[in-house]
Design an enzyme around this catalytic site. Sequence first.
Site, PDB file in Angstrom:
ATOM      1  CB  SER A   1     -37.850 -24.452   8.264  1.00 25.76           C
ATOM      2  OG  SER A   1     -38.641 -25.562   8.653  1.00 25.76           O
TER       3      SER A   1
ATOM      4  CE1 TYR B   1     -41.160 -21.120  11.183  1.00 29.77           C
ATOM      5  CE2 TYR B   1     -41.371 -23.232  10.061  1.00 29.77           C
ATOM      6  CZ  TYR B   1     -40.633 -22.350  10.834  1.00 29.77           C
ATOM      7  OH  TYR B   1     -39.363 -22.699  11.251  1.00 29.77           O
TER       8      TYR B   1
HETATM    9  P1  NAD Z   1     -36.258 -19.138  18.939  1.00 30.79           P
HETATM   10  O1  NAD Z   1     -37.654 -18.724  19.179  1.00 30.79           O
HETATM   11  O2  NAD Z   1     -35.420 -19.557  20.085  1.00 30.79           O
HETATM   12  O3  NAD Z   1     -35.463 -18.017  18.138  1.00 30.79           O
HETATM   13  C1  NAD Z   1     -36.037 -17.084  17.282  1.00 30.79           C
HETATM   14  C2  NAD Z   1     -35.359 -15.768  17.543  1.00 30.79           C
HETATM   15  O4  NAD Z   1     -35.851 -14.767  16.634  1.00 30.79           O
HETATM   16  C3  NAD Z   1     -35.653 -15.257  18.950  1.00 30.79           C
HETATM   17  O5  NAD Z   1     -34.437 -14.853  19.537  1.00 30.79           O
HETATM   18  C4  NAD Z   1     -36.576 -14.079  18.715  1.00 30.79           C
HETATM   19  O6  NAD Z   1     -36.474 -13.076  19.693  1.00 30.79           O
HETATM   20  C5  NAD Z   1     -36.081 -13.580  17.383  1.00 30.79           C
HETATM   21  N1  NAD Z   1     -37.054 -12.737  16.706  1.00 30.79           N
HETATM   22  C6  NAD Z   1     -38.387 -12.921  16.592  1.00 30.79           C
HETATM   23  N2  NAD Z   1     -38.954 -11.902  15.917  1.00 30.79           N
HETATM   24  C7  NAD Z   1     -37.943 -11.043  15.601  1.00 30.79           C
HETATM   25  C8  NAD Z   1     -37.879  -9.817  14.921  1.00 30.79           C
HETATM   26  N3  NAD Z   1     -38.987  -9.248  14.400  1.00 30.79           N
HETATM   27  N4  NAD Z   1     -36.682  -9.200  14.804  1.00 30.79           N
HETATM   28  C9  NAD Z   1     -35.547  -9.767  15.304  1.00 30.79           C
HETATM   29  N5  NAD Z   1     -35.551 -10.944  15.966  1.00 30.79           N
HETATM   30  C10 NAD Z   1     -36.737 -11.574  16.104  1.00 30.79           C
HETATM   31  O7  NAD Z   1     -36.358 -20.320  17.862  1.00 30.79           O
HETATM   32  P2  NAD Z   1     -35.239 -21.016  16.982  1.00 30.79           P
HETATM   33  O8  NAD Z   1     -35.671 -22.407  16.840  1.00 30.79           O
HETATM   34  O9  NAD Z   1     -33.891 -20.728  17.496  1.00 30.79           O
HETATM   35  O10 NAD Z   1     -35.461 -20.309  15.587  1.00 30.79           O
HETATM   36  C11 NAD Z   1     -34.419 -19.709  14.845  1.00 30.79           C
HETATM   37  C12 NAD Z   1     -34.675 -19.923  13.363  1.00 30.79           C
HETATM   38  O11 NAD Z   1     -34.609 -21.310  13.058  1.00 30.79           O
HETATM   39  C13 NAD Z   1     -36.054 -19.452  12.904  1.00 30.79           C
HETATM   40  O12 NAD Z   1     -35.954 -18.834  11.630  1.00 30.79           O
HETATM   41  C14 NAD Z   1     -36.822 -20.754  12.798  1.00 30.79           C
HETATM   42  O13 NAD Z   1     -37.880 -20.673  11.867  1.00 30.79           O
HETATM   43  C15 NAD Z   1     -35.733 -21.684  12.323  1.00 30.79           C
HETATM   44  N6  NAD Z   1     -36.013 -23.093  12.536  1.00 30.79           N
HETATM   45  C16 NAD Z   1     -36.098 -23.632  13.775  1.00 30.79           C
HETATM   46  C17 NAD Z   1     -36.350 -24.982  13.906  1.00 30.79           C
HETATM   47  C18 NAD Z   1     -36.434 -25.661  15.245  1.00 30.79           C
HETATM   48  O14 NAD Z   1     -36.786 -26.837  15.284  1.00 30.79           O
HETATM   49  N7  NAD Z   1     -36.117 -25.025  16.334  1.00 30.79           N
HETATM   50  C19 NAD Z   1     -36.559 -25.773  12.785  1.00 30.79           C
HETATM   51  C20 NAD Z   1     -36.482 -25.193  11.543  1.00 30.79           C
HETATM   52  C21 NAD Z   1     -36.207 -23.856  11.421  1.00 30.79           C
END
Ligand code: NAD
Length: 266
Positions: A151, A164
């Site tokens: 991130s 986080y």
């Molecule tokens: P999201 O909530 O749609 O996806 C997260 C996924 O992780 C979900 O499918 C959830 O079921 C899964 N998950 C949660 N706990 C878990 C576990 N213990 N075991 C296996 N799977 C698990 O959100 P996203 O935005 O798609 O996030 C994906 C990644 O991107 C994350 O690491 C998040 O920190 C990172 N991220 C997202 C953003 C953003 O703006 N969306 C920005 C920076 C980083």
Amino acid sequence: MGSNHYQTVIVTGASSGIGQGIAIAFGKQGANVVVNYYDDQEGAAFTLSEVVKGGGKGFIHQADVGKEQEVIEMFDKALREYKSIDVLINNAGIQKDSSFAEMTFDEWNKVIATNLSGQFLCAREAIKHFQEKEPGHAEGKAIGNIIFISSVHDIIPWAGHVNYASSKGAILMLMKSLALEMAPKKIRINGISPGAIATDINAEVWQDEEKKKELLKLIPYQRIGLPEDVAKVATWLASPDSDYITGTTIYVDGGMTLYPGFVDNG
Ligand code: NAD
């Protein structure tokens, strides 16, 4: 780009958002995709159906990435099914936001267990497997790839989100140290650090007009990202086209890490 450079890809947290976008993008390249999910079986099934529609194959697999045995079983199953794994996309991640003094130990532990220990466990199982591959497997090319989805908060501090930001900051050093250890073995390790991407994790921000306006002030490029923005970078970063890149983080953030407050000269 050729279609079958990466025969088998494991994407953690692939039932929604960025993981789903990445799984679908690999499907379009004809890959076998292991669609890991935690509790959203329906989401995972949708991801798989899109993978297949795009020309790939795969299966859905429930596992908590923070649980060692479940991670080991997921890799065992992928290897039974496909014999070899080429790419791990370490994507699963959660937020449990709280002011610092109010943050429970459980909120701290859960985020570290999923975001950091989960990425460690999956990376370790992938590395064990990569190291067993023949070094000449793909002459002059990597024998395996890991991409850590981190991130912008691996370098931008985030008040009210200490758990986080700590997990993501730690991923940066996990990624770089592992890249250094693995480079001589022709295993590439990189990171992608997204900025604001419209997914479930931040839906309450981008679905609210006022909050969205505030968020856009932090994005010089003036749009919120989409999972596909990250997915396109992930498929490239796992392909031989980026073979000389290891230990690097690509910020997919519309300029969020450019100190947007200085846009008018401070
Ligand atoms: P999201 O909530 O749609 O996806 C997260 C996924 O992780 C979900 O499918 C959830 O079921 C899964 N998950 C949660 N706990 C878990 C576990 N213990 N075991 C296996 N799977 C698990 O959100 P996203 O935005 O798609 O996030 C994906 C990644 O991107 C994350 O690491 C998040 O920190 C990172 N991220 C997202 C953003 C953003 O703006 N969306 C920005 C920076 C980083």
